[in-house]
Design an enzyme around this catalytic site. Structure first.
Site, PDB file in Angstrom:
ATOM      1  N   ILE A 210     119.585 110.353  41.782  1.00 61.03           N
ATOM      2  CA  ILE A 210     118.617 109.311  40.475  1.00 61.03           C
ATOM      3  C   ILE A 210     117.226 110.546  40.026  1.00 61.03           C
ATOM      4  O   ILE A 210     117.732 111.626  41.209  1.00 61.03           O
ATOM      5  CB  ILE A 210     117.673 108.367  41.331  1.00 61.03           C
ATOM      6  CG1 ILE A 210     117.574 108.809  43.441  1.00 61.03           C
ATOM      7  CG2 ILE A 210     119.172 106.654  41.243  1.00 61.03           C
ATOM      8  CD1 ILE A 210     116.874 107.440  43.637  1.00 61.03           C
TER       9      ILE A 210
ATOM     10  N   GLY B 133     117.767 112.913  48.226  1.00 59.13           N
ATOM     11  CA  GLY B 133     118.040 113.045  49.682  1.00 59.13           C
ATOM     12  C   GLY B 133     118.746 113.842  50.141  1.00 59.13           C
ATOM     13  O   GLY B 133     118.807 113.496  51.319  1.00 59.13           O
TER      14      GLY B 133
ATOM     15  N   CYS C 258     111.399 109.893  34.716  1.00 61.74           N
ATOM     16  CA  CYS C 258     110.385 110.783  35.340  1.00 61.74           C
ATOM     17  C   CYS C 258     109.415 109.330  34.966  1.00 61.74           C
ATOM     18  O   CYS C 258     108.940 108.610  34.389  1.00 61.74           O
ATOM     19  CB  CYS C 258     109.287 111.267  34.395  1.00 61.74           C
ATOM     20  SG  CYS C 258     107.745 112.259  35.397  1.00 61.74           S
TER      21      CYS C 258
HETATM   22  C1  LIG Z   1     107.470 118.843  42.829  1.00 60.03           C
HETATM   23  C2  LIG Z   1     109.343 118.035  42.042  1.00 60.03           C
HETATM   24  C3  LIG Z   1     109.012 117.894  40.484  1.00 60.03           C
HETATM   25  C4  LIG Z   1     110.150 117.271  40.086  1.00 60.03           C
HETATM   26  N1  LIG Z   1     110.590 117.499  38.731  1.00 60.03           N
HETATM   27  C5  LIG Z   1     111.313 117.005  38.372  1.00 60.03           C
HETATM   28  C6  LIG Z   1     111.047 117.525  36.779  1.00 60.03           C
HETATM   29  O1  LIG Z   1     110.873 118.085  35.340  1.00 60.03           O
HETATM   30  N2  LIG Z   1     112.303 116.756  35.796  1.00 60.03           N
HETATM   31  C7  LIG Z   1     113.157 115.782  36.118  1.00 60.03           C
HETATM   32  O2  LIG Z   1     113.969 115.696  35.438  1.00 60.03           O
HETATM   33  N3  LIG Z   1     113.185 116.090  37.702  1.00 60.03           N
HETATM   34  C8  LIG Z   1     112.218 116.447  38.650  1.00 60.03           C
HETATM   35  N4  LIG Z   1     111.702 116.026  39.566  1.00 60.03           N
HETATM   36  C9  LIG Z   1     112.971 114.999  40.536  1.00 60.03           C
HETATM   37  C10 LIG Z   1     114.009 115.760  40.583  1.00 60.03           C
HETATM   38  O3  LIG Z   1     114.627 116.633  40.587  1.00 60.03           O
HETATM   39  C11 LIG Z   1     114.893 114.465  42.138  1.00 60.03           C
HETATM   40  O4  LIG Z   1     115.785 114.288  41.002  1.00 60.03           O
HETATM   41  C12 LIG Z   1     114.943 114.342  42.915  1.00 60.03           C
HETATM   42  O5  LIG Z   1     113.348 114.737  43.755  1.00 60.03           O
HETATM   43  C13 LIG Z   1     115.383 113.691  43.786  1.00 60.03           C
HETATM   44  O6  LIG Z   1     116.288 114.785  44.036  1.00 60.03           O
HETATM   45  P1  LIG Z   1     115.818 115.198  45.671  1.00 60.03           P
HETATM   46  O7  LIG Z   1     115.262 113.948  46.832  1.00 60.03           O
HETATM   47  O8  LIG Z   1     116.974 116.178  46.481  1.00 60.03           O
HETATM   48  O9  LIG Z   1     114.726 116.219  46.023  1.00 60.03           O
HETATM   49  C14 LIG Z   1     111.048 116.539  40.588  1.00 60.03           C
HETATM   50  C15 LIG Z   1     111.082 116.788  41.980  1.00 60.03           C
HETATM   51  C16 LIG Z   1     109.692 117.150  42.777  1.00 60.03           C
HETATM   52  C17 LIG Z   1     109.628 117.179  43.926  1.00 60.03           C
END
Ligand SMILES: Cc1cc2nc3c(=O)[nH]c(=O)nc-3n(C[C@H](O)[C@H](O)[C@H](O)COP(=O)(O)O)c2cc1C
Length: 302
Positions: free
Chosen positions: A191, A244, A130
């Site tokens: 990631i 993404g 994070c």
């Molecule tokens: C609102 C929000 C909350 C998230 N909370 C977590 C979390 O609690 N733990 C974690 O490992 N990743 C968290 N993420 C990251 C996502 O799991 C992911 O790694 C990231 O959004 C990239 O993927 P995407 O582009 O498909 O969204 C969060 C992302 C968003 C947008």
């Protein structure tokens, strides 16, 4: 809808397809996680849970941008005791669920595991990535000694599938990935969000209450692809691509750079039919390419 071309597995866990819901995007609700499974996700990752309840950051903490989403939710979660009640009530939906956990020290991870490990979920995803909470996430995930201690301790305390989620916000990605593998990780997710910020031109101030947050969505796909590609020859364990992905061809790109599975976050929030659409797209591509299974694509970009 189950496609035989999409059957997938990680360790000894089988998934109906390689498309998992990424951690956190639907918050802490088990209803939403179960709903994602009904809508075609092959599996789901819970929002990260800590050993104690955490409020997270005040609003504005999620901002929709042109090319993605900027969030600094701040790992808000009810703590493992309340989380366990939800897990116990949802026993019949846990087969394809990974529980994401975070903490600052190995003991915190062990505390969580001792409380929930007896429940029948598939495994853990350790959030060592994070980008916007001090003392946990990337602060831990950037420290090779802590990565080693946390993964080793967790490995000693569970037989379940153990996935470690890494960050792009480091110049030590390869060393960290190798350390996680050596310490007992079964797979790596790449990631988490990319550390970023936005400025409001009306108030002249940062848009997020926390100033810095994590960027997700289409803007980060190319960074995520690079991270997975970089690890291709460096580690032997399976990789889970994330970042993404919003179309079937994005998922194919991640398989080609050697992702065994992929996780989808931001795109699911915007389109609840995304898992079905992507599954249909991959199945058709696999057939057009004259293959039997999507798994024949894994790593062939190398
Ligand atoms: C609102 C929000 C909350 C998230 N909370 C977590 C979390 O609690 N733990 C974690 O490992 N990743 C968290 N993420 C990251 C996502 O799991 C992911 O790694 C990231 O959004 C990239 O993927 P995407 O582009 O498909 O969204 C969060 C992302 C968003 C947008």
């Amino acid at each position: 809808m189950v496609f035989s071309s999409l059957l997938s597995n990680l360790g000894n866990v089988s998934f109906p397809n390689p498309l998992l819901l990424a951690s956190g995007v639907v918050g802490n609700s088990f209803e939403e996680l179960t709903y994602a499974l009904k809508l075609g996700a092959g599996g789901v990752v819970t929002k990260s849970v800590g050993s104690r309840p955490r409020r997270g950051y005040p609003v504005p903490n999620v901002i929709k941008l042109e090319l993605g989403v900027l969030n600094a939710v701040g790992l808000s979660n009810p703590g493992v005791d309340v989380f366990k009640v939800g897990l116990s009530k949802n026993r019949k939906n846990l087969q394809h669920m990974l529980v994401s956990i975070f903490g600052s020290r190995p003991q915190e991870y062990i505390r969580i595991i001792k409380k929930i490990d007896m429940l029948p979920f598939a495994g853990y995803e350790l959030n060592l990535s994070c980008p916007h909470v001090k003392g946990v996430g990337i602060d831990v995930g950037h420290d090779l000694i802590l990565v080693s201690e946390i993964v080793r301790q967790v490995r000693k305390n569970t037989n379940k599938l153990l996935v470690v989620k890494l960050s792009p916000n480091t110049d030590k990605l390869i060393e960290i990935a190798k350390e996680a593998e050596k310490s007992g990780a079964d797979a790596l997710t790449l990631i988490n969000t990319v550390r970023a910020m936005d400025i409001d031109i009306v108030s002249h101030r940062p848009s997020l209450s926390n100033i810095y947050g994590g960027l997700s969505g289409p803007a980060i796909k190319y960074i995520a692809l690079r991270c997975v590609y970089e690890l291709f020859e460096e580690v032997n364990i399976p990789l889970i691509g994330c970042g993404g992905i919003s179309k079937w061809d994005d998922a194919i790109q991640f398989f080609l750079v050697r992702s065994r599975l992929v996780e989808i976050g931001t795109a699911f929030v915007q389109d609840k039919t995304i898992f079905k659409k992507i599954a249909i797209g991959i199945d058709a591509y696999v057939e057009r390419e004259g293959l039997k299974s999507y798994s024949e694509l894994i790593g062939s970009a190398h």
